[in-house]
Design an enzyme around this catalytic site. Structure first.
Site, PDB file in Angstrom:
ATOM      1  N   LYS A 143       0.632  -1.087   0.066  1.00 45.80           N
ATOM      2  CA  LYS A 143      -0.006  -0.170  -0.143  1.00 45.80           C
ATOM      3  C   LYS A 143       0.839   1.327  -0.112  1.00 45.80           C
ATOM      4  CE  LYS A 143      -0.279  -0.128   5.253  1.00 45.80           C
ATOM      5  NZ  LYS A 143      -1.100  -0.676   6.212  1.00 45.80           N
TER       6      LYS A 143
ATOM      7  N   MET B 223      12.594  24.142   1.704  1.00 48.44           N
ATOM      8  CA  MET B 223      11.872  23.423   0.656  1.00 48.44           C
ATOM      9  C   MET B 223      12.485  22.423  -0.197  1.00 48.44           C
ATOM     10  SD  MET B 223       8.638  24.260  -2.023  1.00 48.44           S
ATOM     11  CE  MET B 223       7.858  25.250  -0.795  1.00 48.44           C
TER      12      MET B 223
ATOM     13  N   TYR C  12      17.073  29.815   7.375  1.00 47.45           N
ATOM     14  CA  TYR C  12      15.671  30.312   7.672  1.00 47.45           C
ATOM     15  C   TYR C  12      15.947  30.353   9.211  1.00 47.45           C
ATOM     16  CZ  TYR C  12      13.392  29.990   3.257  1.00 47.45           C
ATOM     17  OH  TYR C  12      13.029  30.285   2.020  1.00 47.45           O
TER      18      TYR C  12
HETATM   19  C1  LIG Z   1      -0.379  -1.710   6.766  1.00 47.37           C
HETATM   20  C2  LIG Z   1      -0.762  -2.862   7.412  1.00 47.37           C
HETATM   21  C3  LIG Z   1      -0.101  -4.013   7.461  1.00 47.37           C
HETATM   22  C4  LIG Z   1       1.578  -3.969   7.534  1.00 47.37           C
HETATM   23  O1  LIG Z   1       2.082  -3.417   8.504  1.00 47.37           O
HETATM   24  P1  LIG Z   1       3.516  -3.373   8.768  1.00 47.37           P
HETATM   25  O2  LIG Z   1       3.716  -2.542  10.289  1.00 47.37           O
HETATM   26  O3  LIG Z   1       4.078  -2.230   7.907  1.00 47.37           O
HETATM   27  O4  LIG Z   1       4.120  -4.469   8.685  1.00 47.37           O
HETATM   28  C5  LIG Z   1      -0.458  -5.403   8.004  1.00 47.37           C
HETATM   29  N1  LIG Z   1      -1.877  -5.544   8.329  1.00 47.37           N
HETATM   30  C6  LIG Z   1      -2.788  -4.417   8.044  1.00 47.37           C
HETATM   31  C7  LIG Z   1      -4.225  -4.432   8.333  1.00 47.37           C
HETATM   32  C8  LIG Z   1      -2.380  -3.099   7.657  1.00 47.37           C
HETATM   33  O5  LIG Z   1      -3.147  -2.016   7.385  1.00 47.37           O
END
Ligand SMILES: *Cc1c(COP(=O)(O)O)cnc(C)c1O
Length: 373
Positions: free
Chosen positions: A34, A301, A253
Site C-alpha cells: 500500500k 523546501m 531560515y
Molecule cells: C499496513 C498493514 C500491515 C502491514 O504493517 P507493517 O507494520 O508495515 O508490517 C498489516 N496489516 C494491516 C491491516 C495493515 O493495514
C-alpha cells in the site's frame, strides 16, 4: 545536469526481505505494498513481488492500478470497499476483501453475479480501529456463509503494540483472537504485521502480513534499525554549494543555528518538498562521501545544510546519503521525532526513483496516477 536527488531502490533487496518474512513461521506471507509500496513505487514493486503468496493494498484504486498493469497475483484490499460500484469491480477483478463493518456485509449481500470472492473478516481485538466486536464473530461468519458470492472466510485482526513484544496488550489481543476463532469456527487466521511476525512468534498464523520489513526497516522498538533485513532505498543527493563560515554566523531560515566555531558547511539538494522531514533538528545524521556528519539549520523546501567542518575533502559534487545504505531510515526518523513509515511514504513525486534490477537503471516514474514524463 539534472538535479542530483534520487531514491535508489534495490528490488532484489525487497525480494530478499520477502523471502526472509516467508522464512518466519510456517504460514503464507502477504506482501503489503500500500501507499505506493511505502514510497518505493506501487507497480514496480508489485511486479517484483508478483510471485508472492498474495499482495495487499489499502484501497481499491491501488488494487485496480495493479490489475491494469497486468499483475494477476492474489490481491487483498485492507480497508475493503465503500460502495456497490467498488464492490462489483472488486468481485470482477477477483480481489480479496477485508470486511470490517455491517455496511460492508450489506454490500456483499447486494452483490450478484458469477464471481465469488474471499472475505477477510476483521475483528477488533484491541487495536481500537477497524473490525467487528469479538462477540459478533460467530454471527458475522454465519451471515457470510449464507452468501453465495463468498468463496471462503479468513479471520483477521491487527495488533496495536506488536513493536513492543513484551507489552501486556499483546497477550490480551491474542487471547481474544483465539476465543473468537474458536467461537466462529473459522480455520484460517491472520494476525501478524511485520513487528508481530518478527517479535511475537505466537502471532504467526496461516497468513502473515509483512509491510515495513519488506522495505528493510526493523520495526521492533529498541532493536537494530535494520538488521537482519536488507536496505531497499537510499535517498541520495549531492552538495551543490560549499561555504566557509565564521564563528557566530547563522545558517538558514530563522537564523537559529549559529556556528559555535569557524568551519564549513555544504548545501544539499533535498528539502521538505522532497519528503525530507522539516522537523529534523540540527544534529540529525547525514552521510557525505560515506562519512557521518550532521544537519545544521532548518530544512528548506528544496535544500538543507550539512556541517563539513571536519570533512576537508567534501566539496561541491560530493555524494550525500540522506538515509539508506549506511544510515538506516529509522535512525533519521527517530531524530526527526517520527517513524520510518512516514519518511518512506512521504517521499514526494518529484524524487526520481531509480531501480537496480529494474529497467537498466533508468528512472521509472511510478508514482500512483502519474504518467511517464
Ligand atoms: C499496513 C498493514 C500491515 C502491514 O504493517 P507493517 O507494520 O508495515 O508490517 C498489516 N496489516 C494491516 C491491516 C495493515 O493495514
Amino acid at each position: 545536469m539534472s538535479r542530483p536527488l534520487q531514491a535508489r531502490i534495490d528490488l532484489s533487496a525487497i525480494a530478499e526481505n520477502y523471502r526472509y518474512a516467508q522464512s518466519l513461521g510456517s504460514g503464507k506471507t502477504v506482501a503489503v505494498i500500500k501507499a505506493n509500496a511505502y514510497g518505493h513505487g506501487l507497480v514496480t514493486v508489485g511486479e517484483a513481488l508478483a510471485g508472492a503468496d498474495a499482495l495487499a493494498v489499502a484501497t481499491i484504486e491501488e488494487a485496480l492500478a495493479l490489475r491494469r498493469a497486468g499483475i494477476a497475483t492474489r490481491l487483498l484490499v485492507l480497508e475493503g470497499v465503500f460502495d456497490p460500484a467498488a464492490q462489483a469491480e472488486a468481485a470482477a477483478q477477483q480481489l480479496d476483501l477485508v470486511v470490517h463493518s455491517d455496511y460492508q456485509l450489506d454490500l456483499l449481500r447486494q452483490l450478484s453475479g458469477v464471481h465469488r470472492l474471499v472475505v477477510w473478516m476483521k475483528i477488533d481485538t484491541g487495536m481500537g480501529r477497524l473490525g467487528f466486536r469479538c462477540e459478533e464473530a460467530r454471527c458475522v461468519r454465519d451471515a457470510l456463509q449464507k452468501l453465495p458470492v463468498v468463496a471462503d472466510v479468513i479471520l483477521m485482526t491487527h495488533m496495536a503494540c506488536a513493536d513492543e513484544p513484551e507489552h501486556g496488550h499483546n497477550a490480551v489481543q491474542l487471547q481474544r483472537f483465539d476465543s473468537a476463532a474458536v467461537a466462529s469456527g473459522i480455520g484460517q487466521h491472520s494476525i501478524a504485521n511485520s513487528a508481530a511476525l518478527m517479535g511475537l512468534p505466537q502471532a504467526r498464523r496461516e497468513w502473515n502480513r509483512a509491510g515495513i520489513m519488506l522495505y528493510g526497516v526493523n520495526p521492533l522498538q529498541g532493536g537494530d534499525y535494520q538488521q537482519p533485513l536488507s536496505c531497499t532505498l537510499s535517498l541520495e543527493s549531492r552538495v551543490i554549494a560549499a561555504r566557509e563560515v565564521a564563528a557566530g554566523e547563522s545558517i538558514g531560515y530563522g537564523g537559529d543555528f549559529i556556528y559555535p566555531h569557524s568551519g564549513r558547511y555544504g548545501v544539499v539538494a533535498c528539502g521538505y518538498g522532497d519528503g525530507y522531514p522539516r522537523h529534523a533538528p540540527s544534529g540529525t545524521p547525514v552521510l557525505v562521501n560515506g562519512r557521518r556528519t550532521r544537519l545544521v539549520g532548518r530544512i528548506s523546501m528544496d535544500m538543507l545544510a550539512v556541517d563539513l567542518s571536519h570533512l576537508p575533502d567534501a566539496d561541491v559534487g560530493s555524494s550525500v546519503t540522506l538515509w539508506g545504505e549506511g544510515l538506516p531510515v529509522g535512525e533519521v526518523a527517530e531524530h526527526a521525532g517520527t517513524i520510518a513509515y512516514e519518511l518512506l511514504t512521504g517521499l514526494t513525486e518529484r524524487v526520481p526513483r531509480i531501480y537496480r534490477d529494474g529497467p537498466l537503471g533508468e528512472a521509472v516514474d511510478d508514482c500512483l496516477g502519474a504518467t511517464a514524463r
